[in-house]
Design an enzyme around this catalytic site. Structure first.
Site, PDB file in Angstrom:
ATOM      1  N   ASP A  86      -1.853  10.462   7.314  1.00  0.00           N
ATOM      2  CA  ASP A  86      -2.941   9.748   6.658  1.00  0.00           C
ATOM      3  C   ASP A  86      -2.395   8.951   5.479  1.00  0.00           C
ATOM      4  O   ASP A  86      -1.623   9.476   4.681  1.00  0.00           O
ATOM      5  CB  ASP A  86      -4.023  10.709   6.168  1.00  0.00           C
ATOM      6  CG  ASP A  86      -5.108   9.948   5.429  1.00  0.00           C
ATOM      7  OD1 ASP A  86      -5.691   9.040   6.052  1.00  0.00           O
ATOM      8  OD2 ASP A  86      -5.344  10.218   4.246  1.00  0.00           O
ATOM      9  N   ASP A 117       0.864  -1.182   0.000  1.00  0.00           N
ATOM     10  CA  ASP A 117       0.000   0.000   0.000  1.00  0.00           C
ATOM     11  C   ASP A 117       0.907   1.240   0.000  1.00  0.00           C
ATOM     12  O   ASP A 117       1.775   1.386   0.871  1.00  0.00           O
ATOM     13  CB  ASP A 117      -0.903  -0.029   1.241  1.00  0.00           C
ATOM     14  CG  ASP A 117      -1.880   1.131   1.289  1.00  0.00           C
ATOM     15  OD1 ASP A 117      -1.446   2.293   1.138  1.00  0.00           O
ATOM     16  OD2 ASP A 117      -3.087   0.903   1.495  1.00  0.00           O
TER      17      ASP A 117
HETATM   18  C1  RNT Z   1      -5.564   0.128   6.086  1.00  0.00           C
HETATM   19  C2  RNT Z   1      -5.306  -0.680   4.873  1.00  0.00           C
HETATM   20  C3  RNT Z   1      -6.510  -1.390   4.332  1.00  0.00           C
HETATM   21  C4  RNT Z   1      -7.770  -0.564   4.426  1.00  0.00           C
HETATM   22  C5  RNT Z   1      -8.962  -1.200   3.798  1.00  0.00           C
HETATM   23  C6  RNT Z   1     -10.240  -0.512   4.167  1.00  0.00           C
HETATM   24  O1  RNT Z   1      -4.547   0.954   6.411  1.00  0.00           O
HETATM   25  O2  RNT Z   1      -4.730   0.119   3.883  1.00  0.00           O
HETATM   26  O3  RNT Z   1      -6.256  -1.795   3.040  1.00  0.00           O
HETATM   27  O4  RNT Z   1      -7.600   0.701   3.883  1.00  0.00           O
HETATM   28  O5  RNT Z   1      -8.977  -2.528   4.105  1.00  0.00           O
HETATM   29 ZN    ZN Z   2      -4.508  -0.666   1.911  1.00  0.00          ZN
END
Ligand code: RNT
Ligand code: ZN
Length: 424
Positions: free
Chosen positions: A295, A260
């Site tokens: 964030d 991510d």
């Molecule tokens: C949280 C993760 C995860 C969520 C979702 C809603 O920090 O990034 O992927 O954003 O599962």
């Molecule tokens: Zn995520």
């Protein structure tokens, strides 16, 4: 208008051809790429379990724009609206908390594919694939910020059973849509302040994960991914499922790793990790997002890092090994527009990457001409990729330029503002 777009496109095509780039080939590849739209942008990660209050898990959605989807039907209509404004054919990424309960209510450990029957019908009608996520937050058993690493075996067992149930739902999605579902596991487990024991929670998480992934499920139907994180609100000092933990787990168990873009130290970038992890893993899932200070989930903009992510995927020939997902939530702007802006931006970045004169750049690098490499990379930034993008949108039958915004404004006026009680 269409003639102007065609003319600009012809000029652009020639400019790229001079650099050895085949624009038609780039458009052909782009047209076959699917991005997984995350359902949770449409309703501020609320889901449809009827629980109100904070979602917890260190996630926070801020903003008071009217029009949050309150039901699955509203969310589907909003998604249809967004998909009409995005070129190409895409996927939908659901969270378990978006189940639609029809029979006697079950808790998350009892969810079955039946609870997603209407989502499956929706996806099949549109011929799109589905991805999935167990929901390890916004639940009484996650109230103290621990789930799969919880010291209490009863709590852990509940979440293990949820994880298992979700893999079977993922497999049902894959079977029904004819396209493998990527089921991604993220947990919020962590600690606000310095823990005395970093080891035991990780040992418990490892054991829980092995229990969840024990059953073999055919990868044609479901593939598992695990997503690490640096910190969350209220879990600033320690995250059980850190990047290193899941990288090692994914490599040792042969499953996917989810990267991510908002989950690393501020000077670390996702783009540099793609070729590193794919040296050891067959496939990866990307949560394309944008971190801003604390964030991790701002709407994706066409930033240097987004370009870099797309370049790495294209340059490394990873388009078949990388699953492209989005992950952001913003309630301060029109939520449908957020999907449209973020998805179109990712597609624009992919197009720009596909239009790179990569052979030329590689030969400059190989011959040691680093001056030429830098000069050409910088020159590429102002090549007319916008003219190619417009032509692509025209061919795909979606609005050109900002024309989509008027449609969103009418949708807001005709549909969204009538959703009472969704402000604030
Ligand atoms: C949280 C993760 C995860 C969520 C979702 C809603 O920090 O990034 O992927 O954003 O599962
Ligand atoms: Zn995520």
């Amino acid at each position: 208008m269409d003639r102007k777009i065609d003319d600009a496109f012809s000029i652009a095509r020639e400019r790229y051809a001079e650099l050895g780039v085949d624009v038609e080939r780039a458009l052909d590849v782009l047209g076959r790429l699917s991005v997984s739209l995350h359902c949770w942008q449409g309703d501020d990660v609320a889901g449809f379990e009827g629980t109100s209050g904070e979602i917890g898990g260190g996630l926070a959605v801020t903003g008071r724009h009217p029009g949050r989807a309150r039901t699955a039907d509203e969310l589907r209509v909003d998604l249809d609206q967004a998909l009409r404004l995005i070129p190409g054919s895409h996927r939908l990424n659901l969270h378990a908390s978006y189940a639609e309960q029809t029979g006697p209510p079950v808790d998350r450990d009892g969810l079955t594919p039946d609870h997603f029957a209407r989502w499956i019908d929706w996806a099949r009608d549109r011929k799109i694939g589905l991805d999935f996520n167990p929901t390890f937050f916004a639940h009484p058993f996650a109230a103290d910020g621990l789930t799969l690493a919880h010291p209490d075996i009863t709590v852990r067992r509940f979440w293990i059973d949820h994880g298992i149930a979700c893999r079977h739902i993922g497999a049902a999605f894959g079977r029904a849509t004819g396209s493998a579902c990527i089921t991604n596991l993220w947990i919020p487990d962590g600690s606000k302040d310095t823990p005395a024991d970093r080891k035991a929670p990780r040992e418990r998480l490892l054991e829980s994960l092995d229990a969840i992934f024990a059953d073999h499920i055919a990868p044609t139907f479901n593939r598992d991914a695990v997503e690490g994180k640096l910190f969350g609100i209220g879990a600033e000092a320690y995250t059980v499922g850190s990047h290193e933990f899941y990288l090692a787990y994914a490599v040792s168990r042969g499953i996917l790793l989810c990267l991510d873009a908002g989950h690393y130290h501020p000077t670390e970038v996702l783009s540099d990790k793609i070729s590193a992890v794919l040296s050891f893993l067959d496939e990866a899932l990307l949560h394309v997002s944008r971190g801003v200070r604390w964030d991790s989930d701002h709407v994706v903009t066409l930033s240097d890092e987004l370009d870099a992510i797309a370049q790495e995927v294209v340059r490394g020939d990873y388009l078949h090994r990388v699953h492209l997902g989005l992950d952001f939530f913003d309630a301060s702007i029109n939520r449908v527009a957020a999907w449209v802006i973020g998805t179109r931006n990712l597609l624009k970045a992919l197009l720009r990457a596909l239009l790179e004169p990569i052979e030329l750049l590689r030969s400059l690098e190989a011959s040691g001409d680093l001056t030429g490499r830098l000069a050409l990379m910088e020159e590429c930034k102002l090549l007319p990729s916008g003219a190619v993008w417009d032509a692509y949108c025209l061919r795909q039958g979606v609005p050109i330029g900002l024309d989509w915004l008027d449609l969103i404004r009418s949708y807001e006026r005709d549909v969204l503002v009538h959703r009472a009680g969704t402000r604030g």
